[in-house]
Write an enzyme that holds these catalytic residues in place. Structure first.
Site, PDB file in Angstrom:
ATOM      1  N   HIS B 119      -9.159 -10.112   5.424  1.00 14.26           N
ATOM      2  CA  HIS B 119      -9.140  -8.651   5.644  1.00 14.26           C
ATOM      3  C   HIS B 119      -8.132  -7.975   4.730  1.00 14.26           C
ATOM      4  O   HIS B 119      -8.440  -7.002   4.034  1.00 14.26           O
ATOM      5  CB  HIS B 119      -8.776  -8.357   7.110  1.00 14.26           C
ATOM      6  N   GLU B 120      -6.913  -8.502   4.692  1.00 13.35           N
ATOM      7  CA  GLU B 120      -5.854  -7.854   3.886  1.00 13.35           C
ATOM      8  C   GLU B 120      -6.201  -7.851   2.400  1.00 13.35           C
ATOM      9  O   GLU B 120      -5.918  -6.898   1.674  1.00 13.35           O
ATOM     10  CB  GLU B 120      -4.513  -8.555   4.112  1.00 13.35           C
ATOM     11  N   HIS B 123      -7.945  -4.852   1.250  1.00 10.06           N
ATOM     12  CA  HIS B 123      -7.058  -3.740   0.863  1.00 10.06           C
ATOM     13  C   HIS B 123      -6.498  -3.970  -0.536  1.00 10.06           C
ATOM     14  O   HIS B 123      -6.436  -3.042  -1.337  1.00 10.06           O
ATOM     15  CB  HIS B 123      -5.883  -3.623   1.849  1.00 10.06           C
ATOM     16  N   HIS B 129     -10.134   0.872   5.652  1.00 10.81           N
ATOM     17  CA  HIS B 129     -10.785   0.384   6.876  1.00 10.81           C
ATOM     18  C   HIS B 129     -12.186   0.962   7.045  1.00 10.81           C
ATOM     19  O   HIS B 129     -12.422   2.128   6.800  1.00 10.81           O
ATOM     20  CB  HIS B 129      -9.909   0.731   8.082  1.00 10.81           C
TER      21      HIS B 129
END
Lengths: 82, 367
Positions: B119-120, B123, B129
């Site tokens: 997930h990170e 970014h 998100h």
């Protein structure tokens, strides 16, 4: 007088809501917490923004579903803006 | 999916990463493996490559950090905020910080390092998100067995919109989050559960409570981390307060909300012949204590009291239930039996022994 449990809970809930909205929805930290904001309460507006993002009922109030979502472990990156 | 404000992206595809430190909660090799797997989630669907550096400044610096770690975004201790990352750019740009106080693991306990890093890294590559609850880039944590993880289509679309498609001849695709009112929605399995109705689809379950108009979408792993996705059949034995869940030649027993110990077991334990490889659908008739298993064009009947298959089975489905075709899912409610075949649902009256109504499969969601 000792703070009544429900009032204490309410205080805890308000702090949870404020820090969540400050961390992830850009709610300004309130230097003058007792000065009423112009226009619609910015806390309610930010709450609605969060509720819209998560597809919750946009009540502008910290209802059960909203608090349940706020208590979920998550990423520290804001949902709105950076 | 959402791009990060200003649409930051790396100007080249060959990026570098470096693991600055390790958590004492996992073996170093497991941390390396989780991070490598998390990087491949994104390199598999684009032309991005990630080279590991041991000692120089890398584009993506990955570290475990504690409370205030000098980036103006202090961590908050166990739970709450698990990690954060910075958008593409020089210096701190692209870096991933993991909260050292979390219970990092390589499985379903605590927080799975692979899932959080994947997930990170979204970014670090320029994604913000997503509000698709099934997307990897959804803000809240949800566990998926790393062995079963497939990057959802929403995330594939997002990252390819920034860096283009992969070189693969056939573009990879991912799971799409079911929408309760999608007229094309079909189901893998359906069961009642203590008065609610649970609709299984891929790694998701739609949970419908009789008093609530909306169905609640959850990951199966949210309730039962040990259950696989893609449940194929399920039924509730109300008398025993149990739900049996089937996938391929195995089945699990839910007692209340917990997986009973000693499962999964093989379906042959119930009396199926070895020629049966999987169950398509099942329901249990509370009144008679008989459970019906649907496999291809035939069905078996099981006696819950004797705990054995009834003789003179299997029988042809069409002989006793009419032209409902292959059964994807079935459940019993209020004395009727609801058969699902693709986007069509048949309401069967066991007393009249005939189909009394035909509906859309999504008729239970008040669309």
């Amino acid at each position: 007088f000792p703070v009544a449990p429900e009032a204490e809970d309410e205080g805890k809930t308000l702090r949870l809501v404020e820090s969540y909205l400050q961390n992830f929805y850009g709610l300004q930290k309130d230097d003058h917490p007792y000065v009423r904001k112009k226009g619609e309460d910015s806390l309610a507006a930010k709450l609605k923004e969060m509720q819209a993002f998560f597809g919750l009922q946009m009540t502008g109030k910290p209802d059960l579903d909203t608090l349940k979502m706020m208590r979920k472990p998550r990423c520290g990156v804001p949902d709105i803006g950076q | 999916y959402v791009f990060t404000a200003g649409n930051p992206k790396w100007k080249r595809n060959n990026l570098t990463y470096r693991i600055l430190n390790y958590t004492p909660k996992m073996r170093q090799a497991d941390v390396d493996e989780a991070i490598q797997k998390a990087l491949s989630v994104w390199s598999n669907v684009t032309q991005l490559t990630f080279q590991k550096l041991e000692d120089k400044e890398a584009d993506i610096m990955i570290s475990f950090a504690y409370r205030d770690h000098q980036d103006n975004s202090p961590f908050d201790g166990p739970n709450g905020q698990l990690a954060h990352a910075f958008q593409p750019g020089e210096g701190i740009g692209g870096d991933v910080h993991l909260d050292e106080e979390e219970a990092w693991t390589k499985d379903g306990r605590g927080y799975n390092l692979f899932i959080v890093v994947a997930h990170e890294l979204g970014h670090s590559l320029g994604l913000s998100h997503s509000n698709d609850p099934g997307a990897l880039m959804y803000p809240t944590y949800s566990y998926t067995d790393p062995k079963e993880f497939l990057l959802p289509q929403d995330d594939i679309d997002g990252i390819q919109a920034i860096y283009g498609q992969s070189n693969a001849a056939v573009q990879p695709t991912g799971p799409v989050t079911p929408q309760a009112c999608d007229p094309n929605l079909t189901f893998d399995a359906i069961t009642t559960l203590r008065g609610e109705t649970i609709f299984f689809k891929g790694r998701y379950m739609l949970r419908k409570h009789p008093e609530r108009t909306e169905a609640e979408l959850n990951f199966i792993s949210l309730f039962w981390p040990k259950l696989p996705s893609g449940i194929q059949a399920a039924y509730e034995n109300i008398e025993r307060d149990e739900v049996l869940l089937f996938k391929e030649d195995k089945y699990w027993v839910l007692r209340g909300y917990d997986i009973a110990p000693g499962y999964p077991k093989q379906i042959y334990h119930l009396g199926f012949p070895k020629t049966v490889k999987r169950v398509n659908a099942a329901y249990s008739d509370e009144a008679t204590g008989k459970t019906y298993f649907f496999i291809a064009d035939r069905y078996w009947r099981y006696d819950e009291n004797k705990k054995s298959m009834d003789s003179a089975y299997p029988r042809k489905i069409v002989s006793d239930f009419g032209k409902i075709g292959r059964v994807d899912a079935v459940f019993q409610k209020n004395g009727y039996i609801y058969f699902f075949h693709g986007t069509t649902q048949f309401q069967f009256d066991p007393r009249a022994k005939r189909i009394v109504r035909k509906m859309k499969s999504i008729s239970w969601f008040n669309c």
